[in-house]
Design an enzyme around this catalytic site. Structure first.
Site, short mmCIF file in Angstrom:
data_model
loop_
_atom_site.label_atom_id
_atom_site.label_comp_id
_atom_site.label_asym_id
_atom_site.label_seq_id
_atom_site.Cartn_x
_atom_site.Cartn_y
_atom_site.Cartn_z
N MET A 1 0.50 0.08 4.99
CA MET A 1 -0.76 0.69 4.60
C MET A 1 -1.51 1.15 5.83
O MET A 1 -1.25 0.70 6.94
CB MET A 1 -1.61 -0.32 3.83
CG MET A 1 -2.03 -1.54 4.62
SD MET A 1 -2.98 -2.72 3.64
CE MET A 1 -3.29 -3.98 4.86
N CYS A 2 -2.42 2.06 5.62
CA CYS A 2 -3.32 2.53 6.67
C CYS A 2 -4.75 2.38 6.15
O CYS A 2 -4.97 1.99 5.00
CB CYS A 2 -3.05 3.99 7.01
SG CYS A 2 -1.39 4.32 7.65
N GLY A 3 -5.72 2.70 6.99
CA GLY A 3 -7.11 2.69 6.58
C GLY A 3 -7.70 4.07 6.71
O GLY A 3 -7.46 4.76 7.72
N ARG A 29 -5.72 -2.82 8.68
CA ARG A 29 -4.85 -2.00 7.83
C ARG A 29 -3.93 -1.10 8.66
O ARG A 29 -2.88 -0.68 8.18
CB ARG A 29 -5.69 -1.12 6.90
CG ARG A 29 -6.57 -1.87 5.94
CD ARG A 29 -7.28 -0.91 5.00
NE ARG A 29 -6.34 -0.25 4.11
CZ ARG A 29 -5.98 -0.72 2.91
NH1 ARG A 29 -6.48 -1.85 2.47
NH2 ARG A 29 -5.13 -0.05 2.17
N ASN A 75 -3.64 7.43 3.34
CA ASN A 75 -3.11 6.07 3.35
C ASN A 75 -1.99 6.01 2.31
O ASN A 75 -2.15 6.48 1.19
CB ASN A 75 -4.21 5.06 2.97
CG ASN A 75 -3.65 3.68 2.66
OD1 ASN A 75 -2.68 3.24 3.27
ND2 ASN A 75 -4.25 3.01 1.69
#
Length: 372
Positions: A1-3, A29, A75
């Site tokens: 995941m990313c933010g 994240r 994301n």
């Protein structure tokens, strides 16, 4: 995941300090990098914290199209992106990266808001369209990736987590009705609400479109359950099994596309065993299988999980926890969930995820709910 984080203010008085501070709260994240971007007129700002999965060196965000009239942060994962990328390149689009996220902006150039219909995956994004002067926030069909928004001080804020909105200045106040329902049910069933007053979710299968005049939510997908009399039942059990297997194989294979190792969560149930077996079919033996075990035999499934791992030649990696471990990690897991939870299962998954990260893995496949 990313933010992802975004802010939009028609007055042109956005603060770079707020953009930096809010994006920084999402570091957990995306520990592999942080980037922020603000337009020259200070009306739109985007932030991204990256977990590098595909195109490790070149996939930094925010990402822009050829003339930089479109800018976005994403994301999640867009599956089957190589096919889409090839089709777009054939139409003359020039890609700056080999990441899956970049197909979004070129699809948007081609199709506008209809681009989201072409995306298959689990994702949340914030996109700035300079030509039409609008911000678009989109969420995948099942709402796997989170995306919250709030209006405060004549500014629209969007973020992967509520804590980023609070860091941007949105007041931290309980939504009494949401809190009451969540406390009694153990979860909040309202797709568009949160536990915080004035903080909303973009529901699953929806996009939010905002300009200087107004904002609106649009549903682009929902479940479709055909009536019994409309269903085609003229299919044998054998045909149904083969059709399901084809779909399942394709789904697993698409999710294995990564430039980092891929592991599997293995509980010993039907869903995770089926996923591990299918991954082993494509990747061979040696797949890392992460299993959580408990000191209470009534809840421990490590024996079943070990049997499955040995059957397909996977590397079995059990992680044992106690009731005391669950209690000690309860507050941390709630902080990340930002909502109420009905049982310690969430705490256990939080601890297992930390173990996976400590083992050097960024991505795992998991099945949720198929046993039931």
């Amino acid at each position: 995941m990313c933010g992802v984080f975004g802010s939009f203010c028609n007055n042109g008085n956005l603060s770079m300090d707020i953009l930096e501070r809010a994006t920084s709260t999402l570091y957990h994240r995306g520990p592999d990098g942080k980037e922020v971007w603000m337009s020259k007129d200070k009306r739109i700002g985007l932030g991204h914290t990256r977990l590098s999965i595909i195109d490790l060196e070149g996939g930094k965000q925010p990402i822009r199209n050829e003339d930089e009239s479109i800018c976005a942060v994403v994301n999640g994962e867009i599956y089957d992106f190589k096919r889409i990328q090839g089709e777009l390149q054939a139409r003359g689009h020039r890609f700056r990266t080999n990441s899956d996220s970049e197909v979004l902006i070129h699809l948007y150039e081609e199709l506008g808001l209809d681009a989201i219909h072409e995306l298959r995956g689990e994702f949340a994004f914030i996109l700035w369209d300079a030509k039409n002067q609008r911000v678009i926030g989109g969420r995948d069909r099942f709402g796997i990736k989170p995306l919250y928004y709030s209006f405060f001080n004549n500014t629209l804020f969007l973020a992967s987590e509520i804590k980023a909105l609070l860091a941007a200045g949105v007041p931290a106040q309980w939504d009494d009705e949401s809190f009451y329902i969540g406390a009694h049910l153990g979860f909040t069933p309202m797709q568009n609400r949160s536990l915080f007053k004035g903080v909303f979710q973009i529901p699953a299968g929806h996009v939010l479109v905002a300009n200087k005049y107004h904002h609106s939510l649009h549903c682009y997908w929902d479940f479709n359950y055909p009536l019994k009399e409309m269903q085609n039942n003229n299919i044998s059990d054998k045909e149904a099994i083969e059709t399901f297997r084809d779909y399942f194989d394709e789904a697993v294979k698409l999710r294995l596309h990564a430039d980092v190792p891929v592991g599997v969560y293995l509980s010993g149930g039907i869903d995770s065993c089926a996923i591990l077996g299918t991954v082993a079919k494509f990747r061979g033996s040696g797949v890392k299988a992460f299993t959580i075990g408990f000191d209470d035999a009534a809840y421990d499934e490590t024996a079943n999980a070990k049997e499955m791992a040995e059957f397909v030649g996977a590397e079995f990696n059990p992680y044992m926890i106690t009731k005391q471990d669950l209690a000690q990690n309860f507050i941390k897991s709630i902080r990340h969930c930002e909502t109420t939870v009905a049982n310690p299962h969430t705490v256990a998954k939080f601890m297992l995820s930390k173990h996976v990260q400590d083992s050097g893995y960024k991505i795992v496949l998991t099945g949720e709910g198929a046993d039931e």
